[in-house]
Scaffold this motif. Structure first.
Motif, short mmCIF file in Angstrom:
data_model
loop_
_atom_site.label_atom_id
_atom_site.label_comp_id
_atom_site.label_asym_id
_atom_site.label_seq_id
_atom_site.Cartn_x
_atom_site.Cartn_y
_atom_site.Cartn_z
N VAL A 1 0.84 -1.19 0.00
CA VAL A 1 0.00 0.00 0.00
C VAL A 1 0.88 1.24 0.00
CG1 VAL A 1 -1.92 -1.15 1.16
CG2 VAL A 1 -0.18 0.04 2.53
N HIS A 2 0.37 2.27 -0.66
CA HIS A 2 1.05 3.57 -0.65
C HIS A 2 0.00 4.65 -0.50
CE1 HIS A 2 3.96 6.71 -1.43
NE2 HIS A 2 3.04 7.28 -2.21
N SER A 3 0.15 5.47 0.53
CA SER A 3 -0.77 6.56 0.78
C SER A 3 -0.11 7.51 1.76
CB SER A 3 -2.08 6.03 1.38
OG SER A 3 -2.88 7.11 1.85
N PRO A 4 -0.31 8.82 1.57
CA PRO A 4 0.24 9.76 2.55
C PRO A 4 -0.40 9.63 3.91
CG PRO A 4 -1.18 10.90 0.98
CD PRO A 4 -0.99 9.51 0.46
N HIS A 5 -1.53 8.94 3.98
CA HIS A 5 -2.27 8.83 5.24
C HIS A 5 -2.14 7.44 5.88
CE1 HIS A 5 -3.97 12.59 3.94
NE2 HIS A 5 -4.49 12.02 2.87
N VAL A 6 -1.30 6.59 5.33
CA VAL A 6 -1.21 5.24 5.87
C VAL A 6 -0.54 5.28 7.24
CG1 VAL A 6 0.99 4.70 4.75
CG2 VAL A 6 -0.57 2.85 5.39
N ASP A 7 -1.10 4.53 8.15
CA ASP A 7 -0.56 4.42 9.51
C ASP A 7 0.17 3.10 9.63
OD1 ASP A 7 -1.33 3.16 12.46
OD2 ASP A 7 -0.72 5.27 12.52
N ALA A 8 1.43 3.16 10.08
CA ALA A 8 2.24 1.95 10.16
C ALA A 8 1.60 0.90 11.05
CB ALA A 8 3.64 2.29 10.66
N GLY A 9 0.98 1.33 12.13
CA GLY A 9 0.32 0.38 13.03
C GLY A 9 -0.86 -0.28 12.35
N TRP A 10 -1.64 0.51 11.59
CA TRP A 10 -2.77 -0.07 10.86
C TRP A 10 -2.28 -1.07 9.84
CZ3 TRP A 10 -3.96 -0.21 5.67
CH2 TRP A 10 -5.24 -0.67 5.33
N ALA A 11 -1.22 -0.70 9.10
CA ALA A 11 -0.69 -1.59 8.07
C ALA A 11 -0.24 -2.91 8.67
CB ALA A 11 0.47 -0.91 7.34
N GLU A 12 0.44 -2.84 9.78
CA GLU A 12 0.91 -4.08 10.42
C GLU A 12 -0.27 -4.92 10.90
OE1 GLU A 12 3.87 -5.53 14.08
OE2 GLU A 12 3.57 -3.39 13.67
N ALA A 13 -1.28 -4.27 11.48
CA ALA A 13 -2.44 -5.00 11.97
C ALA A 13 -3.22 -5.65 10.82
CB ALA A 13 -3.35 -4.06 12.76
N GLN A 14 -3.21 -5.01 9.65
CA GLN A 14 -3.95 -5.53 8.50
C GLN A 14 -3.14 -6.55 7.69
OE1 GLN A 14 -7.23 -4.74 7.84
NE2 GLN A 14 -7.11 -3.68 9.81
N GLY A 15 -1.87 -6.71 8.04
CA GLY A 15 -1.03 -7.65 7.30
C GLY A 15 -0.64 -7.16 5.93
N VAL A 16 -0.56 -5.83 5.77
CA VAL A 16 -0.14 -5.25 4.49
C VAL A 16 1.17 -4.52 4.71
CG1 VAL A 16 -2.54 -5.03 3.75
CG2 VAL A 16 -1.40 -3.07 4.80
N GLU A 17 1.86 -4.23 3.61
CA GLU A 17 3.15 -3.57 3.67
C GLU A 17 3.04 -2.15 3.12
OE1 GLU A 17 6.29 -6.02 1.91
OE2 GLU A 17 4.87 -7.71 1.96
N ALA A 18 3.34 -1.16 3.95
CA ALA A 18 3.38 0.22 3.49
C ALA A 18 4.75 0.50 2.89
CB ALA A 18 3.12 1.16 4.67
N VAL A 19 4.76 0.91 1.62
CA VAL A 19 6.02 1.06 0.89
C VAL A 19 6.01 2.36 0.11
CG1 VAL A 19 6.34 -1.44 0.67
CG2 VAL A 19 5.13 -0.18 -1.13
N PRO A 20 7.20 2.86 -0.27
CA PRO A 20 7.26 4.02 -1.17
C PRO A 20 6.68 3.67 -2.53
CG PRO A 20 9.38 3.65 -0.09
CD PRO A 20 8.54 2.44 0.18
N MET A 21 6.29 4.68 -3.27
CA MET A 21 5.64 4.47 -4.56
C MET A 21 6.55 3.71 -5.52
SD MET A 21 2.76 4.98 -6.10
CE MET A 21 2.04 5.07 -7.74
N ASP A 22 7.81 4.03 -5.56
CA ASP A 22 8.73 3.35 -6.48
C ASP A 22 8.78 1.85 -6.20
OD1 ASP A 22 9.27 5.67 -7.78
OD2 ASP A 22 11.30 5.94 -7.01
N ALA A 23 8.81 1.49 -4.91
CA ALA A 23 8.86 0.07 -4.56
C ALA A 23 7.55 -0.62 -4.94
CB ALA A 23 9.12 -0.09 -3.06
N LEU A 24 6.44 0.06 -4.74
CA LEU A 24 5.15 -0.53 -5.10
C LEU A 24 5.10 -0.80 -6.60
CD1 LEU A 24 1.65 0.46 -3.82
CD2 LEU A 24 2.06 0.38 -6.28
N LEU A 25 5.52 0.15 -7.41
CA LEU A 25 5.49 -0.03 -8.86
C LEU A 25 6.40 -1.17 -9.29
CD1 LEU A 25 5.59 3.73 -9.97
CD2 LEU A 25 3.62 2.18 -10.09
N ALA A 26 7.56 -1.26 -8.70
CA ALA A 26 8.55 -2.25 -9.14
C ALA A 26 8.18 -3.67 -8.75
CB ALA A 26 9.92 -1.90 -8.56
N GLN A 27 7.45 -3.83 -7.65
CA GLN A 27 7.22 -5.17 -7.11
C GLN A 27 5.84 -5.74 -7.42
OE1 GLN A 27 8.40 -5.57 -2.93
NE2 GLN A 27 9.73 -3.79 -3.16
#
Length: 349
Positions: A182-208
């Motif tokens: 996931v990539h969003s200026p509003h993403v919360d690291a705690g929420w991402a961890e609880a949801q089992g998703v990975e918060a990443v920079p846009m470049d990493a999201l596009l590449a992977q």
């Protein structure tokens, strides 16, 4: 006759198509005269110019609007108008400063179409991955040759934007056991961890990502978020899905990438040409491609979704006409306080 139905009637004009009878009856039962614009087949309120809109809205206190532009000059000619309720969630076509300046209220139908747009995004992912359009074309040509597709199961999906729809997509992707970036200026690291998703920079999201799906608003910062350099960072086997807004993707660059085999395909519900007629040829070329599954900005258009957004827009209209506040999630501009006097007194004087 109820007290509500015998009260003074407010004129409410609906310029969007597919307004359901139950919501119309609800407004009428609460003191409203409902007028639905009669648009020719294939025409939307976005196609109406300001003189026509002003004619339709003459004397209206409430306006339930689809994609028409809400401008300062339009509002200046509508002295009785008190509330503009978008039957949808995007509001880039609404001049919020003008709404406030004229002492009006503008709302969106927050929460009404989240589920159907999230469903539509998954439908496009699956349709492009499984090459459903190509398969049907072959059958229409009496060929049973099978176009070999790909699973969505356990793929890496990049979700750009984490509003209500983006989070709904995340929820649905869990059923496919996807790795979710996931990539969003509003993403919360705690929420991402609880949801089992990975918060990443846009470049990493596009590449992977095997699939990149867009759920961000259209702003000056996000316009052409996906352009030639962004596409160059994506895998040639990747799929791009856009159910958010035309203008997030530079459609010319997307077409060039597909023609060059730089992407596997695209699922598109929105296009730059919706706001810029100069892109009409680009849209036609994209829609004609076998590796593109397209729909006419229909992600929010299910019977259930439209009924929900109709009702939310109607409740927002009633709240303002009854001098109440619409739900906080729906309120995008409120000029009543700036007007200095109660809105009913000021605009009915």
């Amino acid at each position: 006759m109820t007290a509500a139905s015998s009260a003074v009637r407010h004129r409410v004009v609906v310029t969007q198509r597919f307004f359901d009878a139950a919501t119309r009856d609800h407004l009428q039962a609460h003191g409203c005269e409902v007028v639905e614009a009669e648009l020719p087949p294939g025409q939307a309120d976005a196609d109406l110019d300001e003189p026509r809109l002003r004619e339709l809205l003459d004397g209206a206190a409430g306006w339930i609007v689809g994609h028409a532009r809400v401008t300062d000059t339009l509002l200046a000619g509508l002295p009785h108008l008190r509330v503009i309720a978008r039957r949808g969630v995007g509001y880039e076509r609404v001049d919020l400063a003008a709404v406030r300046r004229h002492g009006m209220v503008a709302t969106i139908a927050a929460g009404g179409n989240d589920a159907c747009v999230a469903d539509h995004a998954l439908a496009l992912m699956l349709a492009v991955s499984r090459r459903l359009r190509e398969g049907q074309r072959r059958l229409e040509a009496d060929s049973w040759a099978i176009p070999l597709g790909n699973d969505l199961y356990r793929k890496t999906v990049g979700v750009v934007g984490l509003g209500r729809i983006g989070r709904g997509v995340v929820q649905r992707l869990r059923g496919f056991e996807c790795r979710i970036l996931v990539h969003s200026p509003h993403v919360d690291a705690g929420w991402a961890e609880a949801q089992g998703v990975e918060a990443v920079p846009m470049d990493a999201l596009l590449a992977q990502s095997d699939v990149v799906t867009l759920h961000a608003p259209l702003t000056t910062e996000t316009r052409f978020l996906i352009d030639a350099p962004a596409i160059a960072r994506m895998q040639p086997s990747a799929i791009l899905v856009n159910t958010a807004r035309g203008g997030l993707v530079e459609d010319r660059h997307l077409l060039q990438a597909l023609e060059a085999g730089r992407l596997q395909g695209a699922g598109l519900d929105v296009f730059v040409s919706e706001a810029d007629a100069g892109y009409a040829d680009v849209t036609r070329a994209l829609v004609a491609r076998a590796d593109v599954v397209a729909s006419p900005h229909a992600g929010a258009s299910t019977h259930e979704g439209l009924n929900r957004t109709n009702r939310i827009a109607a409740e927002c209209v009633l709240a303002v006409l009854q001098d109440r506040s619409p739900p906080a999630a729906c309120l995008i501009a409120d000029g009543r306080a700036a007007a200095g006097t109660p809105l009913t007194t000021r605009r009915q004087a």
